[in-house]
Design an enzyme around this catalytic site. Structure first.
Site, PDB file in Angstrom:
ATOM      1  N   GLY A  29     -85.342 -48.431 -25.137  1.00  0.00           N
ATOM      2  CA  GLY A  29     -85.028 -49.533 -24.246  1.00  0.00           C
ATOM      3  C   GLY A  29     -83.844 -50.388 -24.625  1.00  0.00           C
ATOM      4  O   GLY A  29     -83.759 -51.555 -24.223  1.00  0.00           O
ATOM      5  N   ASN A  44     -80.823 -50.050 -23.543  1.00  0.00           N
ATOM      6  CA  ASN A  44     -80.098 -50.333 -22.294  1.00  0.00           C
ATOM      7  C   ASN A  44     -80.849 -51.369 -21.464  1.00  0.00           C
ATOM      8  O   ASN A  44     -80.236 -52.255 -20.859  1.00  0.00           O
ATOM      9  CB  ASN A  44     -79.885 -49.048 -21.486  1.00  0.00           C
ATOM     10  CG  ASN A  44     -78.681 -48.262 -21.974  1.00  0.00           C
ATOM     11  OD1 ASN A  44     -77.554 -48.617 -21.686  1.00  0.00           O
ATOM     12  ND2 ASN A  44     -78.932 -47.215 -22.732  1.00  0.00           N
ATOM     13  N   ARG A  48     -97.603 -32.357 -10.422  1.00  0.00           N
ATOM     14  CA  ARG A  48     -96.384 -33.149 -10.346  1.00  0.00           C
ATOM     15  C   ARG A  48     -96.242 -33.778  -8.959  1.00  0.00           C
ATOM     16  O   ARG A  48     -95.808 -34.911  -8.818  1.00  0.00           O
ATOM     17  CB  ARG A  48     -95.134 -32.291 -10.672  1.00  0.00           C
ATOM     18  CG  ARG A  48     -93.813 -33.067 -10.610  1.00  0.00           C
ATOM     19  CD  ARG A  48     -93.809 -34.336 -11.428  1.00  0.00           C
ATOM     20  NE  ARG A  48     -93.995 -34.117 -12.834  1.00  0.00           N
ATOM     21  CZ  ARG A  48     -92.986 -34.091 -13.716  1.00  0.00           C
ATOM     22  NH1 ARG A  48     -91.744 -34.254 -13.299  1.00  0.00           N
ATOM     23  NH2 ARG A  48     -93.208 -33.902 -14.984  1.00  0.00           N
ATOM     24  N   HIS A  64     -75.387 -42.256 -18.117  1.00  0.00           N
ATOM     25  CA  HIS A  64     -75.335 -40.986 -18.829  1.00  0.00           C
ATOM     26  C   HIS A  64     -74.349 -41.139 -19.995  1.00  0.00           C
ATOM     27  O   HIS A  64     -73.241 -41.660 -19.791  1.00  0.00           O
ATOM     28  CB  HIS A  64     -74.906 -39.843 -17.904  1.00  0.00           C
ATOM     29  CG  HIS A  64     -74.890 -38.513 -18.595  1.00  0.00           C
ATOM     30  ND1 HIS A  64     -76.043 -37.811 -18.880  1.00  0.00           N
ATOM     31  CD2 HIS A  64     -73.861 -37.786 -19.102  1.00  0.00           C
ATOM     32  CE1 HIS A  64     -75.716 -36.696 -19.528  1.00  0.00           C
ATOM     33  NE2 HIS A  64     -74.403 -36.661 -19.671  1.00  0.00           N
ATOM     34  N   ASP A 105     -78.216 -38.571  -7.008  1.00  0.00           N
ATOM     35  CA  ASP A 105     -78.478 -37.783  -5.803  1.00  0.00           C
ATOM     36  C   ASP A 105     -79.392 -36.627  -6.201  1.00  0.00           C
ATOM     37  O   ASP A 105     -79.989 -36.632  -7.275  1.00  0.00           O
ATOM     38  CB  ASP A 105     -77.151 -37.316  -5.163  1.00  0.00           C
ATOM     39  CG  ASP A 105     -76.375 -36.350  -6.051  1.00  0.00           C
ATOM     40  OD1 ASP A 105     -75.236 -36.032  -5.691  1.00  0.00           O
ATOM     41  OD2 ASP A 105     -76.895 -35.924  -7.116  1.00  0.00           O
ATOM     42  N   GLU A 106     -79.470 -35.609  -5.360  1.00  0.00           N
ATOM     43  CA  GLU A 106     -80.445 -34.537  -5.595  1.00  0.00           C
ATOM     44  C   GLU A 106     -80.099 -33.670  -6.805  1.00  0.00           C
ATOM     45  O   GLU A 106     -80.936 -32.956  -7.322  1.00  0.00           O
ATOM     46  CB  GLU A 106     -80.581 -33.646  -4.346  1.00  0.00           C
ATOM     47  CG  GLU A 106     -81.355 -34.279  -3.189  1.00  0.00           C
ATOM     48  CD  GLU A 106     -80.590 -35.360  -2.426  1.00  0.00           C
ATOM     49  OE1 GLU A 106     -81.177 -35.965  -1.528  1.00  0.00           O
ATOM     50  OE2 GLU A 106     -79.384 -35.597  -2.752  1.00  0.00           O
ATOM     51  N   GLY A 107     -78.856 -33.762  -7.251  1.00  0.00           N
ATOM     52  CA  GLY A 107     -78.451 -32.945  -8.410  1.00  0.00           C
ATOM     53  C   GLY A 107     -78.768 -33.635  -9.725  1.00  0.00           C
ATOM     54  O   GLY A 107     -79.399 -34.693  -9.752  1.00  0.00           O
ATOM     55  N   ASP A 110     -77.051 -35.522 -12.684  1.00  0.00           N
ATOM     56  CA  ASP A 110     -75.806 -36.202 -13.095  1.00  0.00           C
ATOM     57  C   ASP A 110     -74.653 -35.889 -12.156  1.00  0.00           C
ATOM     58  O   ASP A 110     -73.492 -35.828 -12.565  1.00  0.00           O
ATOM     59  CB  ASP A 110     -75.422 -35.792 -14.535  1.00  0.00           C
ATOM     60  CG  ASP A 110     -76.542 -36.074 -15.538  1.00  0.00           C
ATOM     61  OD1 ASP A 110     -76.681 -35.283 -16.485  1.00  0.00           O
ATOM     62  OD2 ASP A 110     -77.281 -37.054 -15.334  1.00  0.00           O
TER      63      ASP A 110
HETATM   64  C1  GRF Z   1     -79.277 -43.615 -23.859  1.00  0.00           C
HETATM   65  O1  GRF Z   1     -78.533 -42.871 -24.798  1.00  0.00           O
HETATM   66  C2  GRF Z   1     -78.796 -43.271 -22.476  1.00  0.00           C
HETATM   67  O2  GRF Z   1     -77.439 -42.916 -22.406  1.00  0.00           O
HETATM   68  C3  GRF Z   1     -79.611 -42.083 -22.138  1.00  0.00           C
HETATM   69  O3  GRF Z   1     -80.871 -42.278 -22.739  1.00  0.00           O
HETATM   70  C4  GRF Z   1     -80.731 -43.169 -23.834  1.00  0.00           C
HETATM   71  C5  GRF Z   1     -81.653 -44.314 -23.602  1.00  0.00           C
HETATM   72  O4  GRF Z   1     -81.668 -45.130 -24.703  1.00  0.00           O
HETATM   73  N1  GRF Z   1     -79.729 -41.952 -20.700  1.00  0.00           N
HETATM   74  P1  GRF Z   1     -82.479 -46.523 -24.586  1.00  0.00           P
HETATM   75  O5  GRF Z   1     -83.906 -46.194 -24.260  1.00  0.00           O
HETATM   76  O6  GRF Z   1     -81.817 -47.340 -23.515  1.00  0.00           O
HETATM   77  O7  GRF Z   1     -82.308 -47.128 -25.960  1.00  0.00           O
END
Ligand code: GRF
Length: 208
Positions: free
Chosen positions: A12, A14, A66, A110, A147-149, A151
């Site tokens: 967490g 981010n 699922r 990403h 989107d559906e893909g 990244d």
């Molecule tokens: C990050 O490296 C982000 O780029 C990727 O997953 C990781 C999440 O890290 N999508 P955190 O849980 O936010 O520390």
């Protein structure tokens, strides 16, 4: 006021960057309505609870199929009536019906400069291992609509980060988080919250 849900699976950091940015005003006009994880042990859930933000776990493991998880997950998310869904290290495939319902209202962070080192199998440390194996001198992070893909949605923001000669995947991951992820994810949310982001012909326009 932009109401957001943040979907998480791990540490967490981010999410913490988003929480801190809302507190300091770097992100304006925004309220984190709920944090949802598929992993009951995700430290991200604790980060939310420490700030009094509703935090819950909905795991595919708790459902017969699922399809049943997808249905319950979307129904629960819909109860919060959010404007934007933020994937912050969320490792569960987003159901197609959710992408359709929240078209250009789901964003993902990403840890590479898309279209490099992305797509199926590129997540977490694997992204940085691939960047080091290729010998790139620059990597970074990307915020994009989902989107559906995998990244593949319209790119909103990117930020480049230098690769250093002695980097290990772990060192590089941390630098990309500190110098890129924790900056452009809050910035993207703030832009969206203040009406500065639009999608035209599959490309993102910022400003206006
Ligand atoms: C990050 O490296 C982000 O780029 C990727 O997953 C990781 C999440 O890290 N999508 P955190 O849980 O936010 O520390």
């Amino acid at each position: 006021m932009l109401k957001i849900a943040v979907l998480v699976s791990g540490g967490g950091t981010n999410l913490q960057a988003i929480i801190d940015a809302v507190e300091t005003g770097t992100i304006s006009n925004t309220k984190i309505e709920v944090v949802i994880s598929n992993n009951k042990n995700a430290h991200a859930l604790e980060r939310a609870r420490q700030k009094g933000i509703e935090a819950l776990c909905i795991s595919p493991k708790d459902y017969e199929s699922r399809a049943e998880f997808n249905k319950e997950f979307l129904e629960k998310l819909n109860t919060y009536e959010v404007d934007l869904v933020v994937l912050a290290g969320f490792l569960v495939v987003i159901p197609e019906e959710m992408i359709a319902k929240y078209r250009n209202r789901i964003i993902n962070i990403h840890p590479s400069l898309i279209p490099s080192f992305c797509g199926t199998g590129y997540y977490g440390l694997k992204v940085h291992e691939a960047a080091l194996a290729r010998g790139v001198k620059l990597t970074g992070a990307t915020v994009h609509f989902v989107d559906e893909g995998t990244d593949t949605g319209p790119i909103i923001l990117q930020k480049a980060v230098a690769v250093e000669p002695e980097d290990t995947p772990e060192i590089l991951q941390r630098r990309v988080m500190e110098q890129a992820e924790w900056k452009i994810l809050p910035e993207a949310i703030n832009l969206i919250a203040n009406g500065k982001v639009s999608v035209e012909n599959g490309h993102v326009k910022i400003g206006g």
